[in-house]
Structures are given as C-alpha cells and as structure tokens.
Motif scaffolding. Structure first.
Motif, PDB file in Angstrom:
ATOM      1  N   ARG A  89       0.672   0.429   3.611  1.00 26.96           N
ATOM      2  CA  ARG A  89       1.076  -0.967   3.772  1.00 26.96           C
ATOM      3  C   ARG A  89       1.229  -1.272   5.252  1.00 26.96           C
ATOM      4  NH1 ARG A  89       4.727  -1.815  -0.168  1.00 26.96           N
ATOM      5  NH2 ARG A  89       3.235  -3.057  -1.317  1.00 26.96           N
ATOM      6  N   HIS A  90       0.788  -2.448   5.655  1.00 28.81           N
ATOM      7  CA  HIS A  90       0.900  -2.914   7.039  1.00 28.81           C
ATOM      8  C   HIS A  90       2.388  -3.059   7.379  1.00 28.81           C
ATOM      9  CE1 HIS A  90       0.578  -5.499  10.561  1.00 28.81           C
ATOM     10  NE2 HIS A  90      -0.729  -5.190  10.616  1.00 28.81           N
TER      11      HIS A  90
ATOM     12  N   ASP B 156       3.032  -7.056   7.929  1.00 32.02           N
ATOM     13  CA  ASP B 156       2.512  -7.973   6.913  1.00 32.02           C
ATOM     14  C   ASP B 156       2.385  -7.227   5.588  1.00 32.02           C
ATOM     15  OD1 ASP B 156       1.294  -9.878   5.390  1.00 32.02           O
ATOM     16  OD2 ASP B 156      -0.411 -10.191   6.730  1.00 32.02           O
TER      17      ASP B 156
ATOM     18  N   LYS C 103      -0.792  -6.967   3.296  1.00 37.17           N
ATOM     19  CA  LYS C 103      -1.955  -6.139   3.648  1.00 37.17           C
ATOM     20  C   LYS C 103      -1.679  -4.711   3.196  1.00 37.17           C
ATOM     21  CE  LYS C 103      -3.338  -8.904   7.616  1.00 37.17           C
ATOM     22  NZ  LYS C 103      -3.561  -8.915   9.056  1.00 37.17           N
TER      23      LYS C 103
ATOM     24  N   TRP D  29      -3.562  -0.943   1.250  1.00 35.11           N
ATOM     25  CA  TRP D  29      -4.778  -0.157   1.029  1.00 35.11           C
ATOM     26  C   TRP D  29      -4.441   0.983   0.088  1.00 35.11           C
ATOM     27  CZ3 TRP D  29      -6.848   4.303   4.276  1.00 35.11           C
ATOM     28  CH2 TRP D  29      -8.158   4.637   3.908  1.00 35.11           C
TER      29      TRP D  29
ATOM     30  N   PRO E  63      -9.354  -0.300   5.939  1.00 34.36           N
ATOM     31  CA  PRO E  63      -9.314  -1.703   6.347  1.00 34.36           C
ATOM     32  C   PRO E  63      -9.155  -1.843   7.858  1.00 34.36           C
ATOM     33  CG  PRO E  63      -7.285  -1.095   5.211  1.00 34.36           C
ATOM     34  CD  PRO E  63      -8.215   0.070   5.116  1.00 34.36           C
TER      35      PRO E  63
ATOM     36  N   TRP F 207      -7.186  -3.648   9.658  1.00 35.31           N
ATOM     37  CA  TRP F 207      -5.836  -3.623  10.199  1.00 35.31           C
ATOM     38  C   TRP F 207      -5.365  -2.202  10.422  1.00 35.31           C
ATOM     39  CZ3 TRP F 207      -2.074  -1.073   7.502  1.00 35.31           C
ATOM     40  CH2 TRP F 207      -2.239  -0.907   6.133  1.00 35.31           C
TER      41      TRP F 207
END
Length: 105
Positions: A70-71, A74, A77, A79, A86, A88
């Motif tokens: 997880r970002h 954010d 966002k 994966w 991704p 980011w």
C-alpha cells in the motif's frame, strides 16, 4: 433489420447481450444434437460413449488476491505483488526505499 446507428449506447449493449445469449443457446442446442447423434451411432454398434464436460470453469478463476503493498500517503494505491510493479512503487524503490517498507501486515 435494425438501424444500429439510431440506437443509444444502452440499446446497443442490450442488443449485443441478447445476441450473445441467443448464440450461446444455439451452440448449446447444436452440441446436444451432435452428442445425441454420436450416442445413437455408438449404440448401433454396441459401444458406450461417455462425454467429459470440459466447460466447467476453473476453481481459481475469479479469486481475488489479497493486497500486499500500500502507498504510504495514498491508501487507495495498492498492489497484490503480482504482475508488473506499479509506477508509484517503482518510483519509491528508485528513490532508495525498500519494497518491504510498503508491505501490509
């Protein structure tokens, strides 16, 4: 025949769905007819025929993979850790971060 140019997008989508349903039904009926013909021919020479249904869907299809990364700023966002990394996460790794920093516990 219908003038498709005058139909709305929703009407076109409905036409497509109905056509796909009709096609699948015709294909299923044709398949049943052919299978019955094969059974009749096999029975005429005293042979037993068994059909294996290969149309069963894979048990794995449609299974959601849990999110693994997880970002940090954010949370939308995420994966799963599968497929292409991704952008980011790629940019954060290029900035010197370790991928494991963004793993979800």
């Amino acid at each position: 025949m219908t003038d498709f140019q005058n139909l709305s997008e929703d009407e076109l989508q409905a036409v497509i769905l109905n056509a796909e349903k009709a096609l699948k039904a015709k294909q299923a009926n044709k398949r049943k007819e052919v299978m019955n013909q094969i059974k009749e021919l096999a029975a005429s020479i005293n042979v037993a025929v068994e059909f294996i249904d290969d149309e069963k869907k894979s048990a794995r299809k449609g299974i959601k993979v849990p999110v693994k990364y997880r970002h940090p700023n954010d949370p939308s966002k995420t994966w799963t850790g599968r497929g292409v990394m991704p952008k980011w996460l790629q940019s954060l790794v290029e900035q010197g971060h370790d991928r494991s920093e963004f793993e979800i516990d």
